[in-house]
Write an enzyme that holds these catalytic residues in place. Structure first.
Site, PDB file in Angstrom:
ATOM      1  N   HIS A  39       0.855  -1.183   0.000  1.00  0.00           N
ATOM      2  CA  HIS A  39       0.000   0.000   0.000  1.00  0.00           C
ATOM      3  C   HIS A  39       0.892   1.235   0.000  1.00  0.00           C
ATOM      4  O   HIS A  39       1.950   1.253   0.628  1.00  0.00           O
ATOM      5  CB  HIS A  39      -0.881   0.015   1.251  1.00  0.00           C
ATOM      6  CG  HIS A  39      -1.390   1.378   1.614  1.00  0.00           C
ATOM      7  ND1 HIS A  39      -0.783   2.164   2.581  1.00  0.00           N
ATOM      8  CD2 HIS A  39      -2.416   2.114   1.129  1.00  0.00           C
ATOM      9  CE1 HIS A  39      -1.427   3.311   2.683  1.00  0.00           C
ATOM     10  NE2 HIS A  39      -2.419   3.312   1.812  1.00  0.00           N
ATOM     11  N   ASN A  55       0.452   5.798  -0.249  1.00  0.00           N
ATOM     12  CA  ASN A  55      -0.448   6.949  -0.321  1.00  0.00           C
ATOM     13  C   ASN A  55       0.371   8.219  -0.142  1.00  0.00           C
ATOM     14  O   ASN A  55       1.235   8.280   0.735  1.00  0.00           O
ATOM     15  CB  ASN A  55      -1.519   6.848   0.777  1.00  0.00           C
ATOM     16  CG  ASN A  55      -2.375   8.091   0.871  1.00  0.00           C
ATOM     17  OD1 ASN A  55      -2.122   8.963   1.707  1.00  0.00           O
ATOM     18  ND2 ASN A  55      -3.376   8.173   0.030  1.00  0.00           N
ATOM     19  N   ARG A  68      -0.470  12.593  -0.194  1.00  0.00           N
ATOM     20  CA  ARG A  68      -1.628  13.473  -0.253  1.00  0.00           C
ATOM     21  C   ARG A  68      -1.281  14.884   0.240  1.00  0.00           C
ATOM     22  O   ARG A  68      -0.303  15.081   0.973  1.00  0.00           O
ATOM     23  CB  ARG A  68      -2.768  12.905   0.587  1.00  0.00           C
ATOM     24  CG  ARG A  68      -2.390  12.674   2.039  1.00  0.00           C
ATOM     25  CD  ARG A  68      -3.472  11.937   2.812  1.00  0.00           C
ATOM     26  NE  ARG A  68      -3.081  11.716   4.201  1.00  0.00           N
ATOM     27  CZ  ARG A  68      -2.383  10.671   4.625  1.00  0.00           C
ATOM     28  NH1 ARG A  68      -2.012   9.734   3.763  1.00  0.00           N
ATOM     29  NH2 ARG A  68      -2.063  10.551   5.895  1.00  0.00           N
ATOM     30  N   GLY A 114     -17.213  10.678  -1.319  1.00  0.00           N
ATOM     31  CA  GLY A 114     -16.391  10.243  -2.443  1.00  0.00           C
ATOM     32  C   GLY A 114     -17.006   9.072  -3.178  1.00  0.00           C
ATOM     33  O   GLY A 114     -18.050   8.535  -2.791  1.00  0.00           O
TER      34      GLY A 114
END
Length: 308
Positions: free
Chosen positions: A104, A106, A108, A257
């Site tokens: 994983h 991410n 942001r 979302g």
């Protein structure tokens, strides 16, 4: 503060990761663009049923609105009542071979605004590894790559964000971590915009350096149905974390979302069994007895199971 600069980087990162993983798998990502009624949207890229990747998603989103959802203000109540803008790339890769770990990543950027007050902004992200049959070589490579990405920003950065990752990716109801960790950071703005953005890029750009060599070493290893069954069982713990604790999942769902894109992190097949325990001394038992414990992986060579 240049939001368009961040957006350009994130879109390029999504493209690059998809291109590299598609070439490794031999199957292309498919995808679609989506719009959010409250403001913004994104583009999702998904690979299903590949030779290597059973299911993987690499999602870009850029959303904005009049108020942050509870998942974003719970730890920072001073942000209540502010409008927000959020950009990010989030990915989860679930290989079919039990010897290839799930990964994983991410990265942001958030900003929150209120008339008459200075904008509040921050960067966040990281990556973590969830193996089912870990190899010391792979875990050490993962952490050394994470360390090297952090090193230009200070000696204390990797240990701080490594510890934060261990604490964050933890199934408290199971009293065990999700995997062998990596990096996690949030609320990063104390370095100023340019250096904080540089760090975000260092983390985002190092993900493939950390993951691809592991994939290439393990993708052709033979596996048994018993090992596949254990992989599906352990995937259940991954699902539990994402649905109960993961801030990104909660933020996406609470902010309206796109559900399909938010839940792309879930594996296509998973099993739960009541109160199942592996036989002592087996590789399945070693996963929780040894590997799923926070360690100083930079100095853990030749300290595998049975060496303690």
């Amino acid at each position: 503060m240049n939001t368009e600069q961040v957006k350009s980087y994130l879109l390029g990162l999504q493209d690059h990761i998809c291109e590299v993983l598609s070439a490794e798998d031999g199957t292309s990502f498919t995808g679609d663009n989506w719009q959010r009624a409250e403001g913004g949207g994104g583009r999702s890229r998904v690979l299903q049923g590949g030779a290597l990747i059973e299911q993987g998603g690499v999602n870009f989103s850029h959303v904005f609105g009049d108020g942050l959802p509870p998942s974003a203000t719970a730890a920072r109540p001073e942000l209540e009542g502010r409008s927000f803008e959020a950009l990010g790339v989030s990915l989860v890769i679930h290989p079919g071979n039990p010897h290839v770990p799930t990964s994983h990543a991410n990265v942001r950027f958030f900003s929150a605004s209120k008339p008459g007050e200075e904008d509040v902004w921050w960067f966040g992200g990281g990556y973590d590894l969830t193996p089912y049959y870990p190899r010391e070589e792979d875990v050490l490579h993962w952490h050394h790559t994470a360390h090297d990405a952090c090193q230009p920003f200070g000696e204390d950065v990797y240990p701080r964000y490594k510890e934060w990752c261990d604490d964050y990716f933890f199934n408290r109801h199971r009293n065990e971590p999700r995997g062998v960790g990596g990096l996690f950071f949030d609320d990063l703005n104390e370095w100023g915009f340019d250096k904080s953005f540089e760090f975000l890029r260092a983390v985002g750009d190092s993900y493939l350096d950390a993951y691809l060599p592991i994939v290439q070493r393990r993708r052709n290893e033979r596996w048994t149905e018993q090992q596949r069954d254990f992989q599906l069982y352990r995937r259940g713990r991954y699902v539990e974390f994402n649905l109960v604790y993961d801030r990104g999942t909660l933020f996406g769902l609470q902010s309206g979302g796109r559900t399909e894109s938010i839940l792309m992190s879930l594996p296509p097949l998973v099993k739960w069994r009541y109160n199942w325990q592996p036989e002592p001394g087996t590789p399945e038992a070693e996963l929780t007895d040894y590997w799923l414990k926070p360690r100083d992986w930079l100095n853990a060579g030749d300290q595998g199971p049975g060496c303690e």
